[in-house]
Motif scaffolding. Structure first.
Motif, short mmCIF file in Angstrom:
data_model
loop_
_atom_site.label_atom_id
_atom_site.label_comp_id
_atom_site.label_asym_id
_atom_site.label_seq_id
_atom_site.Cartn_x
_atom_site.Cartn_y
_atom_site.Cartn_z
N VAL A 159 0.83 -1.21 0.00
CA VAL A 159 0.00 0.00 0.00
C VAL A 159 0.87 1.26 0.00
O VAL A 159 0.61 2.22 -0.74
N ASP A 162 2.45 1.71 -3.41
CA ASP A 162 1.46 2.24 -4.36
C ASP A 162 1.22 3.73 -4.12
O ASP A 162 1.13 4.52 -5.07
N ASP A 163 1.09 4.12 -2.84
CA ASP A 163 0.91 5.54 -2.52
C ASP A 163 2.12 6.36 -2.96
O ASP A 163 1.97 7.48 -3.48
N ARG A 166 2.08 6.70 -6.73
CA ARG A 166 1.04 7.65 -7.13
C ARG A 166 1.45 9.09 -6.78
O ARG A 166 1.23 10.02 -7.57
N THR A 167 2.06 9.26 -5.59
CA THR A 167 2.49 10.60 -5.19
C THR A 167 3.59 11.13 -6.12
O THR A 167 3.57 12.31 -6.50
#
Length: 406
Positions: A159, A162-163, A166-167
């Motif tokens: 997680v 993925d964050d 994405r960031t």
């Protein structure tokens, strides 16, 4: 981990078969049990190829569940006949915990542990051994807790990754948008300080030529020649934009020479522009030279169009750790308290849609870490001062003061 499980399985399977042949066969080994050992091993490894294990965090496929069920059934049948096969439960135990969802893996681990304990108690001939009852559940509980904890940490890491991805993607998009906006601002400043000012000067000269065409043809032709000269320089600037957006004057000489030539071009009938250099001028970064030249062009355009001045002066001062450019005129001036962000002098009938000069100058100076100061008052002229920090010059090259006069 998969490779370790495979190696551990076959090591335990081989040791269980040897133990069975040595201790658990009685008078003669049972051929069916040996065949079941071989079938159990053959079912374990080849079955993984058509039924691959799920990826971490993924759901197992139907073929994988069928394979795991067949392996467990073969192990249970072998456990009934040969208690030595109880050790093979360890790799099966870890395989279930590693690949199945927690809600299925924990019950499976409990069933395997219960079968191992039951097998130990069933074939116990030397009296009751408490380790046979306590050790398997204790080991299974510790192993299950560790694996479940690692699985949860892995899920959290996925997680977070993925964050992070994405960031970073959003940050890259934001930086790209900011770069586009900054480039648009820079281009607008370049166009305002060169092409737009040149077109404005041509318009004024052509209007003056039109007014004096009948009464003073000689003066009208002079205005036309000046307009043609400005058009030629604007064409050079436009071509420079296409190449590298560097000021054309700086491509032909130093900053002092470019400012001197600018002062000479801005000197016309009724208006004198002087240039003075104070201090030794050494090499400067191209961005600093370009910014100072554009600021001078924009300020003198304001003098020409709005100030109504008869005299103006450019002063370039080198102080070692910073360089200052002052543009002063004796024009009508304006109230800086009420018009701090506009380049247009607030006179009746002025075009209020214009007002890009001073903000563009401030933006240029701010990008280089400097300051822009505007001092003016109605009827007392205007002074625009730009101060930009530069690295101290280790060996500056002296340069004589240059003055340009009409």
């Amino acid at each position: 981990m998969t490779a370790v499980l495979h190696i551990a399985f076959f090591l335990l399977l081989g040791s269980s078969l040897i133990r069975y042949l040595i201790r658990d066969t009685g008078s003669a080994p049972n051929g069916w049990v040996i065949a079941l050992f071989v079938a159990f091993g053959a079912l374990y490894l080849p079955g993984r190829w058509p039924a691959p294990a799920p990826s971490p965090g993924g759901r197992p496929s139907g073929r994988y569940l069928v394979w795991l069920t067949a392996v467990l059934a073969a192990w249970v049948a072998l456990l009934v006949l040969a208690p030595s096969a109880a050790w093979c439960a360890m790799p099966l135990f870890f395989t279930g915990l590693h690949t199945l969802p927690t809600r299925f893996a924990v019950p499976l681990a409990a069933v395997l542990t219960a079968l191992v304990v039951a097998s130990k108690l069933r074939f116990m001939h030397d009296g009751f051994d408490p380790n046979a009852l306590i050790a398997p559940p204790a080991i299974a509980a510790v192993a299950a807790a560790v694996l479940i904890h690692l699985r949860r940490q892995s899920a959290r890491q996925r997680v977070l990754i993925d964050d992070l991805v994405r960031t970073r993607r959003d940050l890259a998009a934001t930086e790209r948008r900011a770069g586009i906006l900054a480039e648009r601002q820079r281009l607008s400043s370049e166009i305002h300080d060169t092409l737009a000012q040149g077109l404005s000067s041509q318009r004024m000269l052509l209007q003056a030529a039109d007014r004096t065409w009948e009464t003073d043809p000689r003066a009208a032709r002079g205005h036309m020649r000046n307009a043609a000269e400005i058009a030629s320089r604007s064409l050079v600037e436009a071509r420079r934009f296409v190449q590298d957006l560097a000021p054309a004057d700086l491509a032909e000489g130093s900053l002092a020479q470019a400012l001197g030539a600018l002062a000479e071009r801005e000197s016309r009938a009724g208006r004198t522009v002087d240039f003075r250099l104070d201090g030794p001028l050494g090499p400067l970064p191209e961005r600093v030279e370009a910014a100072l030249l554009r600021i001078a062009q924009g300020a003198l355009a304001n003098v020409r169009e709005h100030a109504g001045a008869s005299r103006a002066g450019l002063t370039l001062t080198c102080l070692g750790d910073q360089i200052c450019l002052d543009i002063a005129d004796d024009g009508r001036g304006f109230d800086t308290d009420t018009d701090t962000d506009s380049d247009a002098v607030p006179v009746p009938g002025a075009d209020r849609s214009r007002g890009h000069g001073l903000p563009a100058m401030r933006a240029r100076v701010r990008q280089l870490g400097g300051t822009l100061t505007v001092e003016s008052a109605p009827g007392e002229g205007t002074v625009v001062s730009a101060a930009i920090p530069v690295e101290p010059l280790p060996a500056p090259v002296p340069d004589r003061p240059v003055e340009a006069t009409p």
